[in-house]
Design an enzyme around this catalytic site. Sequence first.
Site, PDB file in Angstrom:
ATOM      1  N   LYS A   1      -1.917  -3.726  -5.245  1.00  0.00           N
ATOM      2  CA  LYS A   1      -1.559  -4.554  -6.407  1.00  0.00           C
ATOM      3  C   LYS A   1      -0.417  -5.496  -6.032  1.00  0.00           C
ATOM      4  O   LYS A   1       0.490  -5.100  -5.269  1.00  0.00           O
ATOM      5  CB  LYS A   1      -1.133  -3.627  -7.552  1.00  0.00           C
ATOM      6  CG  LYS A   1      -0.875  -4.301  -8.900  1.00  0.00           C
ATOM      7  CD  LYS A   1      -0.569  -3.221  -9.952  1.00  0.00           C
ATOM      8  CE  LYS A   1      -0.318  -3.832 -11.338  1.00  0.00           C
ATOM      9  NZ  LYS A   1       0.005  -2.797 -12.327  1.00  0.00           N
TER      10      LYS A   1
ATOM     11  N   SER B   1      -1.119   1.721 -16.956  1.00  0.00           N
ATOM     12  CA  SER B   1      -1.663   0.601 -16.191  1.00  0.00           C
ATOM     13  C   SER B   1      -2.594   0.914 -15.041  1.00  0.00           C
ATOM     14  O   SER B   1      -3.197  -0.005 -14.486  1.00  0.00           O
ATOM     15  CB  SER B   1      -0.523  -0.270 -15.654  1.00  0.00           C
ATOM     16  OG  SER B   1       0.069  -0.957 -16.733  1.00  0.00           O
TER      17      SER B   1
ATOM     18  N   SER C   1      -2.520  -2.831 -16.553  1.00  0.00           N
ATOM     19  CA  SER C   1      -2.332  -4.085 -15.863  1.00  0.00           C
ATOM     20  C   SER C   1      -2.883  -4.121 -14.437  1.00  0.00           C
ATOM     21  O   SER C   1      -2.861  -5.175 -13.800  1.00  0.00           O
ATOM     22  CB  SER C   1      -0.848  -4.450 -15.823  1.00  0.00           C
ATOM     23  OG  SER C   1      -0.141  -3.466 -15.146  1.00  0.00           O
TER      24      SER C   1
END
Lengths: 91, 526
Positions: free
Chosen positions: B78, B197, B173
């Site tokens: 990420k 997330s 997210s």
Amino acid sequence: QKVSVEVLAHLEHLALVDFRDSEGVERLQKAIQFADQLHEVNTDGVEPMDSVLEDRCLYLREDDVTEGNCTKELLENAREKVEEYFVAPPG
Amino acid sequence: TRLKEGLRSQVSAALKEGRVTPTELCQRCLALIKSTKFLNAYITVAEETALKQAEESEERYKKGQPLGVLDGIPVAVKDNFNTAGIETTCASNMLRGYVSPYNATVVQKLLDQGAVLLGKTNLDEFAMGSGSTDGVFGPVRNPWSYSRQYKEKSVPKPHSEDKESNWVITGGSSGGSAAAVSSFTCFAALGSDTGGSTRNPAAHCGVVGLKPTYGLISRHGLIPLVNSMDVPGILTRCVDDAAVVLGSLAGHDPKDSTTIQDDFKPFELPNLTDVSKLSVGIPKEYHAPGLSSEILALWSKAADLFKNAGAKVVEVSLPHTRYSIVCYHVLCTAEVASNMARFDGLEYGHRSGMNESTESMYAATRREGFNEVVRGRILSGNYFLLKQNYEKYFVKAQKVRRLIANDFVKVFRSGVDILLTPTTLSDAAPYLEFIQEDNRTRSAQDDILTQAANMAGLPAINVPTALSERGLPVGLQFIGRSFQEKQLLTVAKWFEKQVQFPMIQLEEVKRQDNGVFQHQKSASFS
């Protein structure tokens, strides 16, 4: 209650972020309203919790220098620099 | 060489036996990334360095000296983890062009095991959001939007509406990481989890999403959102793989003093056959308003599954569950206000051309660099931290946090080993529908089932369970005791085996004709 103009100005100054427009202020009002639900909970005699690891001892390193001398790398991502200084506008 | 054999592909074994080489694997993944570009899962693809890593891995395999199970395995990270020499943006204008001078500890650990870093995945700006729709590089599309399963269930639109318009979100997210794993472009990906997330997008994308216990995995190099709740998350296609990745990442890091000092021993998951000694708790408050009847039914079916297999299944209560979101709202914005203070344009990141004074430069830089969501949270956080509000909001929230954490302690002390809950309220929403509400509203709605585990620091995992009526993935969540990841994953693996979640049928993947991914129950590497 509405957030006063003084508090709004104070917040912008502290946060160094502005509200832009009335929408921003609206958003803050809603955020406060949302947070007010916390007051429904009875927390008498309850200690605030800083960390879920509160029962453990935080790790402390020995006071030995193990890394450093990376001035070049640290300066690389800065837009404005002079010699080994980061440069800020005066005032 | 094709890897079609049997029900479970064992890529690691294939690499060891030379049936496929690390460079082949890397090239196939890179090609697939290119052909699935419309998903917008990746912000940066590190093609050159990935191929170099793959070549080095190949040398090791040739010598018969692979570093471990992860050697040569393509992974994605990420874009809020620092990666040396590779741009790290957090999907924000504030860090566009910022090239990390160091690797986050978890990234370094993966590289030390020989993993091949394909690139950085897309997210909501600074990990604030539950849709992966609010980053500056645009939203991430859920690969299931393009699956045969979803297309079959879609009502064909009679008018000449853009066929593309009914794609669904990944959740967030860590949506980019979830999409990357789900679409076979990598075998594992790192996400982060502060309010859900990692688990939320895992549920929507039909992959395994593990949130480890707070303090188990180092946060050094993970650009922080909420220091007291953030954890690196692990996304994989099966539970065994999550255990492998966990094994390579967990353990004390002197660079992160919030990692516990206990010895961590990587483990292999046993094949649980007897669940009669297991006690599963069903927290009634997780039957939250807005929970779809479909998911409710699935949750009930899962509880029955355990019951029929001999486990003890009991209803339990976590009375402060509904305050978790409000509590999070205050603590998160307060910590964000503090953590975002470092972005002032001086040492790194975006810098405004405004030169009148330091303060005006800071203010302009931050106005230009942050999106509305981030700015909104900074302002709210500062409000709650004002002297006149500190006790009323921040300290109050810290007290409520203790109550939430205590709820879990009480339940686990009563003999329950593990909790079973839904992960999300419904299957993935179409993008056009999702953006009708603002970020804060969505986050408050979507984090409701995942957030409390972050409050209490507990490990939790999403296991893909079944397809919804719309042909989209639905997952269920297990929450375990602190640092009892082995038990949590063992139960999750048993459950995974029972439900046999179907594999996504993607045209793009078939077209690639890399037998690596076809006809496998789960293309895993362990």
